[in-house]
Motif scaffolding. Structure first.
Motif, PDB file in Angstrom:
ATOM      1  N   LYS A   1     136.814 128.376  74.121  1.00 11.76           N
ATOM      2  CA  LYS A   1     137.779 128.694  72.963  1.00 11.76           C
ATOM      3  C   LYS A   1     139.033 129.393  73.202  1.00 11.76           C
ATOM      4  CE  LYS A   1     134.497 127.572  69.461  1.00 11.76           C
ATOM      5  NZ  LYS A   1     133.867 128.025  67.909  1.00 11.76           N
ATOM      6  N   THR A   2     139.042 130.009  74.647  1.00 10.39           N
ATOM      7  CA  THR A   2     140.157 130.784  75.042  1.00 10.39           C
ATOM      8  C   THR A   2     141.347 129.987  75.708  1.00 10.39           C
ATOM      9  OG1 THR A   2     139.105 131.206  77.083  1.00 10.39           O
ATOM     10  CG2 THR A   2     138.517 132.863  75.616  1.00 10.39           C
ATOM     11  N   ASP A   3     140.829 128.604  75.878  1.00 12.62           N
ATOM     12  CA  ASP A   3     141.924 127.583  76.270  1.00 12.62           C
ATOM     13  C   ASP A   3     143.006 127.298  75.466  1.00 12.62           C
ATOM     14  OD1 ASP A   3     142.739 125.515  78.247  1.00 12.62           O
ATOM     15  OD2 ASP A   3     142.039 124.003  76.684  1.00 12.62           O
ATOM     16  N   PRO A   4     144.250 127.516  75.984  1.00 13.35           N
ATOM     17  CA  PRO A   4     145.424 127.373  75.205  1.00 13.35           C
ATOM     18  C   PRO A   4     145.516 126.032  74.530  1.00 13.35           C
ATOM     19  CG  PRO A   4     146.029 128.431  77.352  1.00 13.35           C
ATOM     20  CD  PRO A   4     144.522 128.008  77.312  1.00 13.35           C
ATOM     21  N   TYR A   5     145.143 124.825  75.165  1.00 11.98           N
ATOM     22  CA  TYR A   5     145.098 123.565  74.418  1.00 11.98           C
ATOM     23  C   TYR A   5     144.281 123.647  73.295  1.00 11.98           C
ATOM     24  CZ  TYR A   5     146.369 118.968  74.716  1.00 11.98           C
ATOM     25  OH  TYR A   5     147.448 117.794  74.843  1.00 11.98           O
ATOM     26  N   TYR A   6     143.258 124.292  73.263  1.00  7.60           N
ATOM     27  CA  TYR A   6     142.107 124.416  72.527  1.00  7.60           C
ATOM     28  C   TYR A   6     142.841 125.132  71.054  1.00  7.60           C
ATOM     29  CZ  TYR A   6     138.667 126.110  69.037  1.00  7.60           C
ATOM     30  OH  TYR A   6     137.756 126.278  68.130  1.00  7.60           O
ATOM     31  N   LYS A   7     143.148 126.376  71.526  1.00  7.73           N
ATOM     32  CA  LYS A   7     143.954 127.232  70.463  1.00  7.73           C
ATOM     33  C   LYS A   7     145.085 126.316  69.818  1.00  7.73           C
ATOM     34  CE  LYS A   7     142.828 131.875  72.519  1.00  7.73           C
ATOM     35  NZ  LYS A   7     143.756 132.960  72.979  1.00  7.73           N
TER      36      LYS A   7
ATOM     37  N   ASP B   1     137.437 114.703  68.548  1.00  3.69           N
ATOM     38  CA  ASP B   1     137.268 114.154  70.007  1.00  3.69           C
ATOM     39  C   ASP B   1     138.333 114.370  70.857  1.00  3.69           C
ATOM     40  OD1 ASP B   1     134.833 113.381  69.226  1.00  3.69           O
ATOM     41  OD2 ASP B   1     135.763 111.334  68.690  1.00  3.69           O
ATOM     42  N   PHE B   2     139.460 114.414  70.407  1.00  7.48           N
ATOM     43  CA  PHE B   2     140.694 114.567  71.212  1.00  7.48           C
ATOM     44  C   PHE B   2     140.926 116.186  71.567  1.00  7.48           C
ATOM     45  CE2 PHE B   2     145.552 116.207  71.433  1.00  7.48           C
ATOM     46  CZ  PHE B   2     145.717 115.347  72.191  1.00  7.48           C
ATOM     47  N   ILE B   3     140.560 116.872  70.554  1.00  4.84           N
ATOM     48  CA  ILE B   3     140.583 118.339  71.282  1.00  4.84           C
ATOM     49  C   ILE B   3     139.437 118.634  72.181  1.00  4.84           C
ATOM     50  CG2 ILE B   3     139.856 120.799  70.305  1.00  4.84           C
ATOM     51  CD1 ILE B   3     141.119 120.142  67.712  1.00  4.84           C
ATOM     52  N   TYR B   4     138.089 118.126  71.988  1.00  2.34           N
ATOM     53  CA  TYR B   4     137.333 118.185  72.980  1.00  2.34           C
ATOM     54  C   TYR B   4     137.285 117.775  74.219  1.00  2.34           C
ATOM     55  CZ  TYR B   4     132.560 117.887  75.203  1.00  2.34           C
ATOM     56  OH  TYR B   4     131.569 118.211  76.065  1.00  2.34           O
ATOM     57  N   LEU B   5     138.007 116.267  74.461  1.00  2.40           N
ATOM     58  CA  LEU B   5     138.715 115.738  75.585  1.00  2.40           C
ATOM     59  C   LEU B   5     139.449 116.703  76.527  1.00  2.40           C
ATOM     60  CD1 LEU B   5     138.360 113.340  77.369  1.00  2.40           C
ATOM     61  CD2 LEU B   5     140.277 112.294  75.958  1.00  2.40           C
ATOM     62  N   LYS B   6     140.525 117.215  75.630  1.00  2.00           N
ATOM     63  CA  LYS B   6     141.676 117.706  76.291  1.00  2.00           C
ATOM     64  C   LYS B   6     141.379 119.408  76.818  1.00  2.00           C
ATOM     65  CE  LYS B   6     144.509 114.241  76.145  1.00  2.00           C
ATOM     66  NZ  LYS B   6     144.839 113.612  77.455  1.00  2.00           N
ATOM     67  N   SER B   7     140.518 119.974  75.896  1.00  2.00           N
ATOM     68  CA  SER B   7     140.283 121.486  76.058  1.00  2.00           C
ATOM     69  C   SER B   7     139.411 121.475  77.317  1.00  2.00           C
ATOM     70  CB  SER B   7     139.478 121.958  74.890  1.00  2.00           C
ATOM     71  OG  SER B   7     140.272 121.813  73.851  1.00  2.00           O
TER      72      SER B   7
END
Length: 434
Positions: A146-152, A130-136
């Protein structure tokens, strides 16, 4: 799949406005429906997980309420099925009893129930998802970019935690974080099991603590006793993990078959040592960035005041070698996975004879630990940048000239590299006194 006991649906899933959330459950081959008092915009609904997307505090509240409601409905259905013993259940009566239960225990006012629900359902990995989804960043259809640096960055954290699960033989939970020794287990895993460099391990610790801090702010009561203040970012003494001039020359002069994996990795390593580029900078290097006397820094990942990296004779020969191949084959530098590069440069350093044991001190907060091993075993992708900075300073470049090339924000960042090596100290003393 939904983590809720009872599935939730939207009355009008294609609506452009908020629509009612309802329960649909098959009971004794008949469909039972129960409309909640809650509504949500379909754009903010996760249809796969059957709950709200985590975009704000209201979405957290809604999901908590749905979880609470699903427990009530599930409990009432079990009771009614037991009482009716296979006969047709009176759905109106079931709805009435659900309403009574909700009315008797208003969710918004019942902090004990909220705490009980949260405590029983807080999953570290679900919260991380959920944290990854929220921040990406999201694509137009609401999916993670999935190219977003935060997601990576945080997907990498997730992958390491999955490996850590296998390492300790169980699934990591928030309860594990209450154990003081978990930090040592994690650091041993990062260093010795997956062989992370100090910088990489330090970044992981920083990212993980950020995630836990976020969870603690979300679950104030339930996670308030988790204290990661002793989870320190690890630092190390930088003077032993750069190539001195003799070591660098040994690597440069070691012969491999042209364009073999070792040859190409060695060329990249030497390029990093002579330019101060990060490995990620090399990955973005293109032929049009190359000029006769310098490299244009438009590809560097941080904002740069200076726009060029000067080329010396060694880097010019390497660049020309790959430009020639590019003109003949269309291939410039091969893209080498960082993991493979990190493994191969250890082998290359060993081939070049960098096998003498050295002592490396790592600082875990106030605790200092010493590690002894052959030099090549401590080599990582960051050694190129360290070598460039250290040798540049030893050769007389000013700290500000070096900063101009490496794009460090301030002189303090380069202070560890300014420590004079043993050989440089002996040479300076000899020049002064002999």
């Amino acid at each position: 799949m939904s983590s809720l006991e009872i599935p939730f649906y939207l009355k009008d899933p294609k609506s452009n406005h908020e629509t009612k959330i309802y329960i649909k459950k098959s009971i004794n081959s008949k469909q039972f429906k129960y409309y909640t008092t809650e509504s949500v915009n379909p754009d903010n609904w996760n249809f796969q997980k059957q709950k709200a997307k985590l975009i704000d505090s209201e979405s957290y509240r809604l999901n908590d309420y749905l979880l609470y409601l699903s427990k009530i409905v599930s409990s009432k259905i079990k009771i009614f099925k037991r009482l009716y013993k296979g006969d047709e259940i009176d759905f109106d009566l079931l709805r009435k009893h659900i309403d009574i239960e909700i009315e008797d225990n208003p969710y918004q006012k019942d902090e004990e129930i909220k705490a009980e629900i949260k405590n029983s359902k807080i999953s570290l990995f679900s919260e991380l998802d959920d944290f990854i989804y929220l921040k990406s960043k999201k694509t137009k259809d609401g999916k993670i970019d999935k190219t977003d640096p935060y997601y990576k960055k945080y997907n990498n954290v997730r992958n390491k935690l999955i490996k850590f699960n296998k390492h300790i033989g169980e699934t990591l939970t928030f309860d594990h974080l209450r154990k003081f020794e978990m930090y040592d287990l994690m650091m041993d895993f990062l260093y010795y099991e997956i062989e992370n460099s100090t910088n990489t391990a330090g970044r992981f610790i920083g990212f993980f603590k950020t995630f836990v801090k976020f969870c603690k702010s979300k679950y104030v009561k339930e996670l308030s006793d988790i204290d990661l203040s002793h989870w320190k970012k690890v630092t190390e003494e930088a003077d032993v993990i750069f190539f001195d001039e003799e070591q660098l020359a040994s690597i440069e002069n070691f012969q491999y078959p042209e364009f073999s994996a070792k040859d190409m990795c060695r060329d990249v390593l030497v390029l990093l040592c002579h330019t101060g580029m990060r490995y990620s900078d090399y990955e973005n290097l293109k032929p049009f960035h190359i000029k006769k006397t310098h490299i244009i820094k438009s590809f560097i990942k941080t904002k740069s005041k200076n726009n060029l990296i000067p080329l010396d004779g060694v880097t010019r020969r390497i660049i020309d070698k790959y430009l020639k191949r590019y003109r003949e084959t269309g291939i410039f530098f091969h893209k080498i996975a960082l993991k493979n590069f990190s493994e191969l440069i250890k082998v290359i350093s060993k081939d070049a004879g960098l096998v003498d044991d050295i002592s490396l001190v790592r600082n875990y907060g106030k605790v200092r630990k010493e590690f002894v091993g052959p030099f090549y075993s401590f080599v990582s992708s960051h050694i190129g940048r360290r070598t460039f900075i250290t040798l540049s300073l030893h050769r007389g470049m000013s700290i500000y000239e070096v900063m101009d090339i490496t794009d460090h924000a301030d002189a303090k960042s380069l202070k560890p590299y300014a420590k004079v090596s043993d050989k440089a100290l002996i040479r300076s003393h000899k020049n002064a006194w002999d």
